[in-house]
Design an enzyme around this catalytic site. Structure first.
Site, mmCIF file in Angstrom:
data_model
loop_
_atom_site.group_PDB
_atom_site.id
_atom_site.type_symbol
_atom_site.label_atom_id
_atom_site.label_comp_id
_atom_site.label_asym_id
_atom_site.label_seq_id
_atom_site.Cartn_x
_atom_site.Cartn_y
_atom_site.Cartn_z
ATOM 1 N N LYS A 19 -37.243 -35.632 -4.791
ATOM 2 C CA LYS A 19 -35.945 -36.218 -5.175
ATOM 3 C C LYS A 19 -35.405 -35.304 -6.339
ATOM 4 O O LYS A 19 -36.131 -34.357 -7.011
ATOM 5 C CB LYS A 19 -36.390 -37.611 -5.828
ATOM 6 N N TYR A 49 -30.618 -44.883 2.552
ATOM 7 C CA TYR A 49 -31.320 -45.946 2.167
ATOM 8 C C TYR A 49 -30.602 -47.255 2.344
ATOM 9 O O TYR A 49 -30.667 -48.175 1.604
ATOM 10 C CB TYR A 49 -31.251 -45.856 0.506
ATOM 11 N N ASN A 61 -38.404 -41.482 -9.400
ATOM 12 C CA ASN A 61 -39.806 -41.211 -9.260
ATOM 13 C C ASN A 61 -40.450 -40.062 -8.254
ATOM 14 O O ASN A 61 -41.499 -40.035 -7.660
ATOM 15 C CB ASN A 61 -40.550 -42.623 -8.613
ATOM 16 N N HIS A 106 -39.812 -39.307 -1.867
ATOM 17 C CA HIS A 106 -39.893 -40.445 -1.018
ATOM 18 C C HIS A 106 -40.705 -40.181 0.213
ATOM 19 O O HIS A 106 -40.709 -39.041 0.534
ATOM 20 C CB HIS A 106 -38.352 -40.554 -0.448
ATOM 21 N N GLU A 140 -36.039 -41.330 10.045
ATOM 22 C CA GLU A 140 -35.753 -40.497 9.088
ATOM 23 C C GLU A 140 -36.111 -39.158 9.240
ATOM 24 O O GLU A 140 -34.969 -38.389 8.650
ATOM 25 C CB GLU A 140 -36.657 -40.892 7.905
HETATM 26 P P1 ATP Z 1 -39.456 -44.509 -1.299
HETATM 27 O O1 ATP Z 1 -38.589 -45.340 -0.339
HETATM 28 O O2 ATP Z 1 -38.362 -43.760 -2.143
HETATM 29 O O3 ATP Z 1 -40.372 -43.729 -0.776
HETATM 30 P P2 ATP Z 1 -40.958 -46.539 -2.162
HETATM 31 O O4 ATP Z 1 -41.080 -47.086 -0.672
HETATM 32 O O5 ATP Z 1 -42.283 -46.724 -3.134
HETATM 33 O O6 ATP Z 1 -40.018 -45.537 -2.374
HETATM 34 P P3 ATP Z 1 -39.015 -48.801 -2.352
HETATM 35 O O7 ATP Z 1 -39.280 -50.266 -2.572
HETATM 36 O O8 ATP Z 1 -38.674 -48.407 -0.760
HETATM 37 O O9 ATP Z 1 -40.175 -47.905 -2.770
HETATM 38 O O10 ATP Z 1 -37.592 -48.483 -3.123
HETATM 39 C C1 ATP Z 1 -36.870 -47.084 -2.751
HETATM 40 C C2 ATP Z 1 -36.492 -46.356 -3.900
HETATM 41 O O11 ATP Z 1 -35.829 -47.164 -4.806
HETATM 42 C C3 ATP Z 1 -37.691 -46.138 -5.042
HETATM 43 O O12 ATP Z 1 -38.368 -45.077 -4.582
HETATM 44 C C4 ATP Z 1 -37.252 -46.061 -6.259
HETATM 45 O O13 ATP Z 1 -36.357 -44.540 -6.435
HETATM 46 C C5 ATP Z 1 -35.894 -46.915 -6.199
HETATM 47 N N1 ATP Z 1 -36.397 -48.391 -6.825
HETATM 48 C C6 ATP Z 1 -37.211 -49.184 -6.531
HETATM 49 N N2 ATP Z 1 -37.209 -50.206 -7.101
HETATM 50 C C7 ATP Z 1 -36.501 -49.926 -8.344
HETATM 51 C C8 ATP Z 1 -36.039 -50.553 -9.538
HETATM 52 N N3 ATP Z 1 -36.580 -51.812 -9.738
HETATM 53 N N4 ATP Z 1 -35.016 -50.122 -10.078
HETATM 54 C C9 ATP Z 1 -34.458 -48.959 -9.967
HETATM 55 N N5 ATP Z 1 -34.984 -48.065 -8.564
HETATM 56 C C10 ATP Z 1 -35.788 -48.772 -7.838
HETATM 57 MG MG MG Z 2 -39.619 -47.029 0.522
#
Ligand code: ATP
Ligand code: MG
Length: 137
Positions: free
Chosen positions: A9, A49, A112, A115, A126
């Site tokens: 990211k 997303y 974070n 992804h 994807e």
């Molecule tokens: P990713 O899909 O990016 O691999 P993940 O599966 O661990 O991450 P998801 O729940 O799918 O987490 O959320 C997608 C992304 O949205 C997260 O990686 C983060 O960047 C963002 N995100 C998730 N929760 C929050 C939050 N509470 N506030 C801000 N951003 C968030």
């Molecule tokens: Mg995810």
């Protein structure tokens, strides 16, 4: 063998952490079989997303994903989807296990660093979102 889609990211590319993150994948037994650096528009990030479009953080997430270049990669290996999620660590770096990418590099739950696809269906979708058949060998 299984394949999964990984994104390094904007927070991580900005801090020049691409190589350190790829080393984590390789140390975990994952192989990079496709890789490119791109800069998404917010609309493209929203399409990627789309599953999160009703979430309160959707605007913040898509704005962040379009805020700088990302490195999209296809990772291959035994159980690549689960293995990648394991080496990434929990979504919130405060909860991520020691040694994981998010524990070491992530700045916040939003920014974070990585992804990773969360299921075989998501991985197929994807990978096709970013790579053509010609780019996948
Ligand atoms: P990713 O899909 O990016 O691999 P993940 O599966 O661990 O991450 P998801 O729940 O799918 O987490 O959320 C997608 C992304 O949205 C997260 O990686 C983060 O960047 C963002 N995100 C998730 N929760 C929050 C939050 N509470 N506030 C801000 N951003 C968030
Ligand atoms: Mg995810």
């Amino acid at each position: 063998v299984e394949r999964t889609l990984s994104i390094i990211k904007p927070d991580a590319t900005k801090r020049n952490l691409t190589g350190k993150i790829v080393a984590k994948f390789e140390d975990a037994g994952l192989r990079v079989v496709a890789s490119k650096r791109i800069h998404l528009t917010q609309a493209q990030a929203g399409k990627f997303y789309a599953v999160h479009s009703e979430r309160p953080f959707f605007g913040e997430l898509t704005e962040f994903m379009a805020s700088g270049p990302v490195v999209v990669q296809v990772l291959e290996g035994e159980g690549a989807i689960a293995k990648n999620r394991e080496v990434m660590g929990a979504t919130n770096p405060a909860d991520a296990a020691a040694g994981t990418i998010r524990a070491e590099f992530a700045e916040s739950v939003g920014e974070n660093s990585v992804h990773g696809s969360d299921s075989p269906e998501a991985a197929a979708e994807e990978i096709a979102f970013f790579f053509s058949g010609l780019e996948l060998v």
